[in-house]
Design a protein around this motif. Sequence first.
Motif, short mmCIF file in Angstrom:
data_model
loop_
_atom_site.label_atom_id
_atom_site.label_comp_id
_atom_site.label_asym_id
_atom_site.label_seq_id
_atom_site.Cartn_x
_atom_site.Cartn_y
_atom_site.Cartn_z
N VAL A 64 46.27 29.32 50.29
CA VAL A 64 45.26 29.21 49.23
C VAL A 64 43.84 29.22 49.76
O VAL A 64 42.89 29.20 48.97
N MET A 83 41.04 27.13 40.95
CA MET A 83 41.94 28.15 41.46
C MET A 83 41.46 29.51 40.99
O MET A 83 41.46 29.78 39.78
N ASP A 90 51.64 31.81 43.01
CA ASP A 90 51.04 30.51 42.77
C ASP A 90 51.70 29.77 41.62
O ASP A 90 51.39 28.60 41.37
#
Length: 122
Positions: A64, A83, A90
Amino acid sequence: QVQLVESGGGSVQAGGSLRLSCVVFGYTYGSYCMGWFRQAPGKEREGVAAVYTGGGSTYYADSVKGRFTISQDNAKNTLYLQMNSLKPEDTAMYYCAAGFKCGLEITDFHYWGRGTQVTVSS
């Protein structure tokens, strides 16, 4: 009684963004570590990001880095996970956690929220 309550999950297309929030109730131990973990169906729970509320280092999973950002608002006892550039991989249940030792190891965290679902479609 320590409680962690997540929110902000949802469904989004690949490339999209979401921001998760976690409000902490009842934690009176001074500075501590807050983290985000995730668990996809059939997979083990894994650390995503963590931050020490007293300031200092942040920790990110390699998968990430550069896409997710962890942040906190101590005045609101709230942890965030921004995000961006989301990918289908994910997709998972995302959990907020609190503990004394900072990092991405599950065993370092003692308090857990119930999770918020993130689904990324291709």
